[in-house]
Design a protein around this motif. Sequence first.
Motif, PDB file in Angstrom:
ATOM      1  N   ILE B 296       0.868  -1.181   0.000  1.00 22.10           N
ATOM      2  CA  ILE B 296       0.000   0.000   0.000  1.00 22.10           C
ATOM      3  C   ILE B 296       0.900   1.225   0.000  1.00 22.10           C
ATOM      4  O   ILE B 296       1.767   1.378   0.870  1.00 22.10           O
ATOM      5  CB  ILE B 296      -0.930   0.025   1.232  1.00 22.10           C
ATOM      6  CG1 ILE B 296      -1.681  -1.314   1.350  1.00 22.10           C
ATOM      7  CG2 ILE B 296      -1.900   1.204   1.127  1.00 22.10           C
ATOM      8  CD1 ILE B 296      -2.550  -1.427   2.578  1.00 22.10           C
ATOM      9  N   GLY B 311      -1.375  -4.622  -5.195  1.00 20.80           N
ATOM     10  CA  GLY B 311      -0.956  -3.261  -4.864  1.00 20.80           C
ATOM     11  C   GLY B 311      -2.142  -2.344  -4.711  1.00 20.80           C
ATOM     12  O   GLY B 311      -3.065  -2.366  -5.522  1.00 20.80           O
ATOM     13  N   LEU B 312      -2.136  -1.560  -3.629  1.00 16.71           N
ATOM     14  CA  LEU B 312      -3.187  -0.553  -3.444  1.00 16.71           C
ATOM     15  C   LEU B 312      -2.527   0.811  -3.501  1.00 16.71           C
ATOM     16  O   LEU B 312      -1.634   1.095  -2.702  1.00 16.71           O
ATOM     17  CB  LEU B 312      -3.838  -0.686  -2.076  1.00 16.71           C
ATOM     18  CG  LEU B 312      -4.760  -1.848  -1.758  1.00 16.71           C
ATOM     19  CD1 LEU B 312      -5.438  -1.597  -0.419  1.00 16.71           C
ATOM     20  CD2 LEU B 312      -5.790  -2.025  -2.842  1.00 16.71           C
ATOM     21  N   VAL B 313      -2.954   1.636  -4.463  1.00 18.34           N
ATOM     22  CA  VAL B 313      -2.456   3.006  -4.488  1.00 18.34           C
ATOM     23  C   VAL B 313      -3.416   3.817  -3.647  1.00 18.34           C
ATOM     24  O   VAL B 313      -4.542   4.081  -4.059  1.00 18.34           O
ATOM     25  CB  VAL B 313      -2.385   3.538  -5.926  1.00 18.34           C
ATOM     26  CG1 VAL B 313      -1.838   4.958  -5.936  1.00 18.34           C
ATOM     27  CG2 VAL B 313      -1.512   2.621  -6.772  1.00 18.34           C
ATOM     28  N   ALA B 314      -2.993   4.150  -2.421  1.00 21.81           N
ATOM     29  CA  ALA B 314      -3.896   4.810  -1.485  1.00 21.81           C
ATOM     30  C   ALA B 314      -3.108   5.618  -0.472  1.00 21.81           C
ATOM     31  O   ALA B 314      -1.954   5.301  -0.170  1.00 21.81           O
ATOM     32  CB  ALA B 314      -4.742   3.758  -0.756  1.00 21.81           C
ATOM     33  N   ASP B 315      -3.747   6.645   0.038  1.00 22.08           N
ATOM     34  CA  ASP B 315      -3.149   7.468   1.091  1.00 22.08           C
ATOM     35  C   ASP B 315      -3.414   6.780   2.429  1.00 22.08           C
ATOM     36  O   ASP B 315      -4.562   6.587   2.826  1.00 22.08           O
ATOM     37  CB  ASP B 315      -3.796   8.858   1.050  1.00 22.08           C
ATOM     38  CG  ASP B 315      -3.164   9.792   2.070  1.00 22.08           C
ATOM     39  OD1 ASP B 315      -2.381   9.315   2.930  1.00 22.08           O
ATOM     40  OD2 ASP B 315      -3.448  11.000   2.006  1.00 22.08           O
ATOM     41  N   ASP B 318      -5.654   8.134   5.185  1.00 23.75           N
ATOM     42  CA  ASP B 318      -7.083   7.911   5.018  1.00 23.75           C
ATOM     43  C   ASP B 318      -7.432   6.430   5.212  1.00 23.75           C
ATOM     44  O   ASP B 318      -8.375   6.069   5.921  1.00 23.75           O
ATOM     45  CB  ASP B 318      -7.448   8.376   3.591  1.00 23.75           C
ATOM     46  CG  ASP B 318      -8.949   8.432   3.382  1.00 23.75           C
ATOM     47  OD1 ASP B 318      -9.683   8.189   4.357  1.00 23.75           O
ATOM     48  OD2 ASP B 318      -9.360   8.711   2.246  1.00 23.75           O
ATOM     49  N   LEU B 319      -6.618   5.578   4.608  1.00 17.22           N
ATOM     50  CA  LEU B 319      -6.948   4.152   4.590  1.00 17.22           C
ATOM     51  C   LEU B 319      -6.793   3.477   5.960  1.00 17.22           C
ATOM     52  O   LEU B 319      -7.637   2.676   6.375  1.00 17.22           O
ATOM     53  CB  LEU B 319      -6.067   3.435   3.553  1.00 17.22           C
ATOM     54  CG  LEU B 319      -6.349   1.939   3.419  1.00 17.22           C
ATOM     55  CD1 LEU B 319      -6.694   1.585   1.981  1.00 17.22           C
ATOM     56  CD2 LEU B 319      -5.180   1.092   3.881  1.00 17.22           C
ATOM     57  N   ARG B 322      -9.611   3.828   8.570  1.00 14.60           N
ATOM     58  CA  ARG B 322     -10.817   3.103   8.142  1.00 14.60           C
ATOM     59  C   ARG B 322     -10.635   1.596   8.271  1.00 14.60           C
ATOM     60  O   ARG B 322     -11.566   0.877   8.616  1.00 14.60           O
ATOM     61  CB  ARG B 322     -11.121   3.404   6.678  1.00 14.60           C
ATOM     62  CG  ARG B 322     -11.512   4.833   6.435  1.00 14.60           C
ATOM     63  CD  ARG B 322     -11.993   4.908   5.030  1.00 14.60           C
ATOM     64  NE  ARG B 322     -12.012   6.270   4.531  1.00 14.60           N
ATOM     65  CZ  ARG B 322     -12.975   6.727   3.760  1.00 14.60           C
ATOM     66  NH1 ARG B 322     -13.984   5.952   3.421  1.00 14.60           N
ATOM     67  NH2 ARG B 322     -12.923   7.959   3.315  1.00 14.60           N
ATOM     68  N   TRP B 323      -9.423   1.147   7.984  1.00 13.69           N
ATOM     69  CA  TRP B 323      -9.152  -0.292   8.103  1.00 13.69           C
ATOM     70  C   TRP B 323      -9.279  -0.712   9.568  1.00 13.69           C
ATOM     71  O   TRP B 323      -9.899  -1.725   9.898  1.00 13.69           O
ATOM     72  CB  TRP B 323      -7.764  -0.612   7.533  1.00 13.69           C
ATOM     73  CG  TRP B 323      -7.509  -2.073   7.340  1.00 13.69           C
ATOM     74  CD1 TRP B 323      -8.427  -3.079   7.346  1.00 13.69           C
ATOM     75  CD2 TRP B 323      -6.245  -2.701   7.109  1.00 13.69           C
ATOM     76  NE1 TRP B 323      -7.820  -4.289   7.127  1.00 13.69           N
ATOM     77  CE2 TRP B 323      -6.481  -4.082   6.977  1.00 13.69           C
ATOM     78  CE3 TRP B 323      -4.938  -2.224   6.993  1.00 13.69           C
ATOM     79  CZ2 TRP B 323      -5.452  -4.996   6.738  1.00 13.69           C
ATOM     80  CZ3 TRP B 323      -3.908  -3.125   6.747  1.00 13.69           C
ATOM     81  CH2 TRP B 323      -4.169  -4.502   6.623  1.00 13.69           C
ATOM     82  N   ARG B 326     -12.821  -1.025  10.658  1.00 15.00           N
ATOM     83  CA  ARG B 326     -13.421  -2.293  10.207  1.00 15.00           C
ATOM     84  C   ARG B 326     -12.984  -3.461  11.081  1.00 15.00           C
ATOM     85  O   ARG B 326     -13.803  -4.290  11.486  1.00 15.00           O
ATOM     86  CB  ARG B 326     -12.971  -2.604   8.771  1.00 15.00           C
ATOM     87  CG  ARG B 326     -13.708  -1.856   7.720  1.00 15.00           C
ATOM     88  CD  ARG B 326     -13.481  -2.545   6.405  1.00 15.00           C
ATOM     89  NE  ARG B 326     -14.026  -1.744   5.321  1.00 15.00           N
ATOM     90  CZ  ARG B 326     -14.227  -2.222   4.101  1.00 15.00           C
ATOM     91  NH1 ARG B 326     -13.911  -3.480   3.816  1.00 15.00           N
ATOM     92  NH2 ARG B 326     -14.724  -1.467   3.164  1.00 15.00           N
ATOM     93  N   LEU B 327     -11.660  -3.496  11.365  1.00 15.39           N
ATOM     94  CA  LEU B 327     -11.142  -4.625  12.148  1.00 15.39           C
ATOM     95  C   LEU B 327     -11.744  -4.622  13.551  1.00 15.39           C
ATOM     96  O   LEU B 327     -12.118  -5.663  14.089  1.00 15.39           O
ATOM     97  CB  LEU B 327      -9.614  -4.567  12.207  1.00 15.39           C
ATOM     98  CG  LEU B 327      -8.894  -4.855  10.885  1.00 15.39           C
ATOM     99  CD1 LEU B 327      -7.425  -4.457  10.979  1.00 15.39           C
ATOM    100  CD2 LEU B 327      -9.005  -6.335  10.512  1.00 15.39           C
TER     101      LEU B 327
END
Lengths: 265, 341
Positions: B296, B311-315, B318-319, B322-323, B326-327
Amino acid sequence: MLARIVVLIKQVPTTESVRLNEETGTMIRTGMDSAINPLDLHAVEQAVRIKDNAPDTTHITVLSMGPSQARSAIREALAMGCDEGILLSGREFAGADTWATAYTLVQGLRGLFPFDLVLCGERATDGETGQVGPMVAALCGLPLITYVNRLTWDEGTITACRAIEGGTEIVSCPLPVLACVLRELNEPRLPTLAGKVRAHELDITVLDGEGIGADKSLLGLAGSPTRVVKVIYPSFQRNTQLFLANDEGMEAALDHLETSLRRAP
Amino acid sequence: MTVARGVWVLGEQRNGRIHPVSYELLAWGRALADDLHVYLECVMVGTGITAAAKSLIAHGADRVRCLEHSELLTFRVDPYARIVESLVREHQPEILLAAATTMGRTLMPVLAAHLHTGLTADCTGLSIDPNERLLLQTRPAIGGNVLATIKTPEHRPQMATVHPKARRPLAADPSRVGEIVVETIDESLLGSRVLRLGFEEDLTMASSLQDAELIVAGGRGLRTAKRFSDLFEIAAHLGGVVGASRCAVDLGWASHAHQVGLSGKSVSPTTYIALGISGSPNHLAGMSSAERVIAINSDADAPIFQVADVGLVADLADLLPRWLDRLRARKRRDGQGGLGG
Ligand SMILES: Cc1cc2nc3c(=O)[nH]c(=O)nc-3n(C[C@H](O)[C@H](O)[C@H](O)COP(=O)(O)OP(=O)(O)OC[C@H]3O[C@@H](n4cnc5c(N)ncnc54)[C@H](O)[C@@H]3O)c2cc1C
């Protein structure tokens, strides 16, 4: 009786942007910022601490192989409290691998016999091999103690702790001995102003291949058993699926992440 | 003069038990020996190893040379170096490999110095140049942006250490046949100037990182110590452990014990999640044998994506929160489910 300590140091580039000569695979270091190898500072500090306990009967020599600019690295060690600096420098030393470097340093050490303790850093931050110290010990016939994180000197004997897999090994050895030291050994002091002034006034002896009585065929690139074949910018062969969170949204990105984690590789 | 022949690996034992790194060395050596059409031999120095030598054959050795003596139980450089050196001089292998453990890194330079030959530290790749029959030794080089390939054209043996965990052992094949040779020990070689006074076991040093099946690793891209510390919670949710790039360690976000890479640990987990790690060769040197890599990073051109399966193109700013949400939510749900059921 005088205790004689030799510290082996290396000058290394301070930036990570070192270039390689594509033909010989050796480093191009002109015009770069350089300093004493950070791990060598711990070897210098150890020597100076021994001297702190017996200032009048301890003599510390700093020995290095390198270009003439490496004088400034030696001066850093002198400023911390070492007594004498010797630089092995000459065109014939250029391109040395670890074997040829060790041979050169050993020839330099021969001029300093007898000594009680040779100290060096665990590895240099540029080459990262950690081979020169043990090779010097072997070629000099000195007992070797690697991965030292504690060291005490008592009446002709060194007692040391070695940080190895799964714990600490405690060893002892009669002098003379060569020890390769870890960062955890101590906190290197900053040189005092007086130390810097003194270091500036001290002469650094510069010796070339002839000066150390070396066999020319064993020096530099010519004396190096290894050759750099090629230098590549690595590429890898995994089949990557890229997921763009900006396009798809963060929650979708997380869904994708969690699905990938659930799938067996 | 005889021509040097054969591939040798220097196995390791701890307290008479074969250390798993020996099997990794056999995997490295097997590939080279097959290319060269020569024997793969495993040299074991220690005590109580002859009995276990069969497993070395099952993992790829054609011949195991056991150097047994009660004085050789623990590694001491003087006797180990003398004994291996005399065996090498007698049999003249063309290649000698060891692991880049504290033993390998101490013993191999001493041997190379005495044998007057080349040694390449911490290789991440080994292969044979078919034209010259030479060992090509690849390692990340200075600055970390390149891989240098090194050879030893004239001196023998060609020597290299390899990073532990950079390669998986071959599956054991108990039907493999091989020879076990019990060498006689010249007792005059057993002396050591360095005396071992004791050993203090430190279980916290025995790293869980190298045995982990899932690693959540963070780099400078996490931006703050706080966000790096979130990785510990994520790792706990996923049943993994936390790794770090050198930058993250230098920033004080994690201790050196967590560092993955050339000057840290080599790991070989089933899943490696790299968060905000650019993927410099020095870092890749420690994790490229992971079975699956998930990366990431906010930069789609980050080199880490070249070794990633997903591959995750992410900031991450922000991510990551949120992850975590969820967990945590899932854990709460599962917890309630558990109580209700
Ligand atoms: C001799 C030597 C040995 C070395 N040994 C090691 C070693 O063992 N291990 C090691 O790791 N390194 C090692 N290094 C250092 C290595 O070369 C790199 O400098 C280091 O790995 C970089 O760490 P990093 O990826 O965390 O940082 P950077 O290279 O700074 O990468 C940060 C990444 O985060 C991304 N990013 C930034 N912001 C965000 C955001 N908001 N969201 C998502 N992504 C973001 C960026 O795009 C970038 O790709 C060594 C170097 C040398 C010279």
